[in-house]
Design an enzyme around this catalytic site. Structure first.
Site, mmCIF file in Angstrom:
data_model
loop_
_atom_site.group_PDB
_atom_site.id
_atom_site.type_symbol
_atom_site.label_atom_id
_atom_site.label_comp_id
_atom_site.label_asym_id
_atom_site.label_seq_id
_atom_site.Cartn_x
_atom_site.Cartn_y
_atom_site.Cartn_z
ATOM 1 N N HIS A 91 0.841 -1.203 0.000
ATOM 2 C CA HIS A 91 0.000 0.000 0.000
ATOM 3 C C HIS A 91 0.878 1.256 0.000
ATOM 4 O O HIS A 91 0.377 2.359 0.162
ATOM 5 C CB HIS A 91 -0.924 -0.006 1.221
ATOM 6 C CG HIS A 91 -1.989 -1.049 1.125
ATOM 7 N ND1 HIS A 91 -1.770 -2.370 1.432
ATOM 8 C CD2 HIS A 91 -3.279 -0.979 0.705
ATOM 9 C CE1 HIS A 91 -2.885 -3.062 1.245
ATOM 10 N NE2 HIS A 91 -3.821 -2.240 0.799
ATOM 11 N N ASN A 92 2.183 1.053 -0.127
ATOM 12 C CA ASN A 92 3.129 2.176 -0.073
ATOM 13 C C ASN A 92 3.497 2.566 -1.516
ATOM 14 O O ASN A 92 4.105 1.786 -2.244
ATOM 15 C CB ASN A 92 4.359 1.710 0.723
ATOM 16 C CG ASN A 92 5.418 2.783 0.854
ATOM 17 O OD1 ASN A 92 5.683 3.520 -0.094
ATOM 18 N ND2 ASN A 92 6.032 2.844 2.011
ATOM 19 N N GLY A 128 5.606 4.712 -2.723
ATOM 20 C CA GLY A 128 7.052 4.822 -2.985
ATOM 21 C C GLY A 128 7.638 3.457 -3.311
ATOM 22 O O GLY A 128 8.404 3.301 -4.269
ATOM 23 N N LYS A 129 7.248 2.449 -2.516
ATOM 24 C CA LYS A 129 7.725 1.083 -2.776
ATOM 25 C C LYS A 129 7.201 0.577 -4.109
ATOM 26 O O LYS A 129 7.943 -0.021 -4.883
ATOM 27 C CB LYS A 129 7.173 0.135 -1.707
ATOM 28 C CG LYS A 129 7.925 0.067 -0.432
ATOM 29 C CD LYS A 129 7.267 -1.083 0.334
ATOM 30 C CE LYS A 129 7.637 -1.143 1.754
ATOM 31 N NZ LYS A 129 6.894 -2.209 2.443
ATOM 32 N N GLU A 142 -2.714 -6.608 9.209
ATOM 33 C CA GLU A 142 -1.984 -6.192 10.413
ATOM 34 C C GLU A 142 -0.648 -6.934 10.445
ATOM 35 O O GLU A 142 -0.602 -8.146 10.235
ATOM 36 C CB GLU A 142 -2.811 -6.554 11.650
ATOM 37 C CG GLU A 142 -2.440 -5.680 12.835
ATOM 38 C CD GLU A 142 -3.079 -6.194 14.123
ATOM 39 O OE1 GLU A 142 -2.476 -5.978 15.182
ATOM 40 O OE2 GLU A 142 -4.149 -6.811 14.029
ATOM 41 N N ASP A 194 8.819 -6.208 2.995
ATOM 42 C CA ASP A 194 8.836 -5.656 4.348
ATOM 43 C C ASP A 194 10.223 -5.093 4.576
ATOM 44 O O ASP A 194 11.232 -5.776 4.364
ATOM 45 C CB ASP A 194 8.485 -6.696 5.416
ATOM 46 C CG ASP A 194 7.991 -5.992 6.674
ATOM 47 O OD1 ASP A 194 6.973 -5.271 6.584
ATOM 48 O OD2 ASP A 194 8.630 -6.108 7.737
ATOM 49 N N PHE A 238 11.584 8.209 -0.795
ATOM 50 C CA PHE A 238 10.431 8.211 0.113
ATOM 51 C C PHE A 238 10.915 7.853 1.507
ATOM 52 O O PHE A 238 12.104 7.584 1.723
ATOM 53 C CB PHE A 238 9.338 7.246 -0.380
ATOM 54 C CG PHE A 238 9.734 5.793 -0.340
ATOM 55 C CD1 PHE A 238 10.482 5.225 -1.344
ATOM 56 C CD2 PHE A 238 9.347 4.979 0.727
ATOM 57 C CE1 PHE A 238 10.847 3.882 -1.311
ATOM 58 C CE2 PHE A 238 9.696 3.632 0.777
ATOM 59 C CZ PHE A 238 10.459 3.087 -0.251
ATOM 60 N N TYR A 263 12.438 7.282 4.908
ATOM 61 C CA TYR A 263 13.596 7.811 5.631
ATOM 62 C C TYR A 263 14.765 8.211 4.711
ATOM 63 O O TYR A 263 15.863 8.503 5.195
ATOM 64 C CB TYR A 263 14.111 6.759 6.626
ATOM 65 C CG TYR A 263 13.147 6.403 7.733
ATOM 66 C CD1 TYR A 263 13.235 7.008 8.988
ATOM 67 C CD2 TYR A 263 12.141 5.449 7.559
ATOM 68 C CE1 TYR A 263 12.359 6.670 10.020
ATOM 69 C CE2 TYR A 263 11.256 5.107 8.576
ATOM 70 C CZ TYR A 263 11.377 5.723 9.802
ATOM 71 O OH TYR A 263 10.512 5.395 10.829
ATOM 72 N N HIS A 288 19.138 -1.572 -0.657
ATOM 73 C CA HIS A 288 18.664 -2.803 -0.022
ATOM 74 C C HIS A 288 17.607 -3.499 -0.878
ATOM 75 O O HIS A 288 17.605 -4.697 -1.052
ATOM 76 C CB HIS A 288 18.102 -2.452 1.370
ATOM 77 C CG HIS A 288 17.108 -1.320 1.364
ATOM 78 N ND1 HIS A 288 17.335 -0.130 0.712
ATOM 79 C CD2 HIS A 288 15.862 -1.202 1.890
ATOM 80 C CE1 HIS A 288 16.290 0.659 0.849
ATOM 81 N NE2 HIS A 288 15.384 0.034 1.569
HETATM 82 P P1 ITT Z 1 3.309 -2.045 2.958
HETATM 83 O O1 ITT Z 1 3.387 -2.835 4.224
HETATM 84 O O2 ITT Z 1 1.911 -1.883 2.440
HETATM 85 O O3 ITT Z 1 4.229 -2.566 1.897
HETATM 86 P P2 ITT Z 1 4.539 -0.002 4.583
HETATM 87 O O4 ITT Z 1 4.995 1.398 4.307
HETATM 88 O O5 ITT Z 1 3.648 -0.226 5.786
HETATM 89 O O6 ITT Z 1 3.810 -0.545 3.251
HETATM 90 P P3 ITT Z 1 6.627 -1.566 5.846
HETATM 91 O O7 ITT Z 1 5.752 -2.067 6.920
HETATM 92 O O8 ITT Z 1 7.589 -2.524 5.206
HETATM 93 O O9 ITT Z 1 5.787 -0.950 4.648
HETATM 94 O O10 ITT Z 1 7.408 -0.311 6.388
HETATM 95 C C1 ITT Z 1 8.642 0.035 5.906
HETATM 96 C C2 ITT Z 1 8.919 1.493 6.152
HETATM 97 O O11 ITT Z 1 10.355 1.654 6.110
HETATM 98 C C3 ITT Z 1 8.361 2.354 5.038
HETATM 99 O O12 ITT Z 1 7.113 2.900 5.368
HETATM 100 C C4 ITT Z 1 9.423 3.421 4.876
HETATM 101 O O13 ITT Z 1 9.170 4.488 5.721
HETATM 102 C C5 ITT Z 1 10.705 2.748 5.349
HETATM 103 N N1 ITT Z 1 11.487 2.348 4.170
HETATM 104 C C6 ITT Z 1 11.532 1.132 3.564
HETATM 105 N N2 ITT Z 1 12.299 1.168 2.468
HETATM 106 C C7 ITT Z 1 12.728 2.437 2.361
HETATM 107 C C8 ITT Z 1 13.526 3.120 1.421
HETATM 108 O O14 ITT Z 1 14.018 2.519 0.338
HETATM 109 N N3 ITT Z 1 13.758 4.403 1.630
HETATM 110 C C9 ITT Z 1 13.261 5.046 2.691
HETATM 111 N N4 ITT Z 1 12.476 4.503 3.609
HETATM 112 C C10 ITT Z 1 12.211 3.196 3.447
#
Ligand code: ITT
Length: 198
Positions: free
Chosen positions: A14-15, A17-18, A45, A74, A155, A157, A183
């Site tokens: 749901h992200n 940026g990802k 959850e 994740d 996006f 951090y 990563h």
């Molecule tokens: P989904 O679970 O729906 O995929 P989420 O944002 O909740 O979305 P996560 O639980 O995996 O995903 O949380 C990972 C968080 O870590 C994400 O919200 C970012 O803030 C951070 N993150 C992960 N990869 C990153 C990246 O490449 N650059 C910056 N921040 C990142």
């Protein structure tokens, strides 16, 4: 290792940026993508205690709901001086508004004047089949936390993370530069070499 042999992959995130980064990284390997939003999937959850548990949980929730092969990610920021926090709680540090300016400020304040600024971004990908089978891949990039935040790209951090050997943050890099070392890119290298037919 099970090989991906479908022509559609559902990206279970749901992200935004990802989702943007994942579709760029996989564009040579998959004919058709759909996303969690296209299928109106609820956000499961994240009850796991590790990145891998949460990745499998998200891939399987989407696979069970749709009958499709699903890929989840994740990921998070592991700060050494904070004993690995925010870690699997990286999204949750942004609060209900998913405010990453707030989350980055929390990291900065928690570090205080600790001279150890080292951190790593971790990404665990899970590809899940509707029969319950999953494969998991992990990538990691080392770096340092800086303050104040710098850059507008990327996006989460990205504005406070400078990868080792660089003097710019991920948010100051063009997407292709981040994809060369991130990563997420490392986890994708493992996924495509082990799980995708050329
Ligand atoms: P989904 O679970 O729906 O995929 P989420 O944002 O909740 O979305 P996560 O639980 O995996 O995903 O949380 C990972 C968080 O870590 C994400 O919200 C970012 O803030 C951070 N993150 C992960 N990869 C990153 C990246 O490449 N650059 C910056 N921040 C990142």
């Amino acid at each position: 290792m099970r090989i991906f042999d479908g022509d559609e992959l559902l990206i279970a995130t749901h992200n935004k940026g990802k989702a943007r980064e994942i579709s760029a990284l996989l564009s040579d390997y998959v004919a058709h993508f759909s996303t969690a939003a296209d299928h109106d999937l609820p956000e499961p959850e994240e009850t796991g205690e590790t990145f891998a548990e949460n990745a499998i949980l998200k891939a399987q929730a989407a696979a069970q709901a749709t009958g499709k092969i699903c890929l989840s990610d994740d990921s998070g920021l592991d700060v050494s001086a904070l004993n690995g926090d925010p870690g699997i709680y990286s999204a949750r540090w942004g609060g209900p508004e998913k405010d990453f300016n707030l989350a980055m400020k929390k990291v900065h304040e928690a570090l205080g004047d600790n001279p150890d600024r080292s951190a790593a971004f971790i990404c665990v990908l899970a590809i899940g089949w509707p029969d319950g089978h999953s494969e998991v891949f992990e990538g990691r990039v080392e770096g340092d936390i800086i303050w104040p935040m710098r850059g507008e790209k990327g996006f989460g951090y990205d504005p406070v993370f400078v990868p080792k050997g660089y003097d710019v943050t991920f948010a100051e890099m063009d997407p292709a530069e981040k994809h060369a070392i991130s990563h997420r890119a490392m986890a994708f290298d493992l996924l495509v070499t082990q799980c995708f037919k050329k």
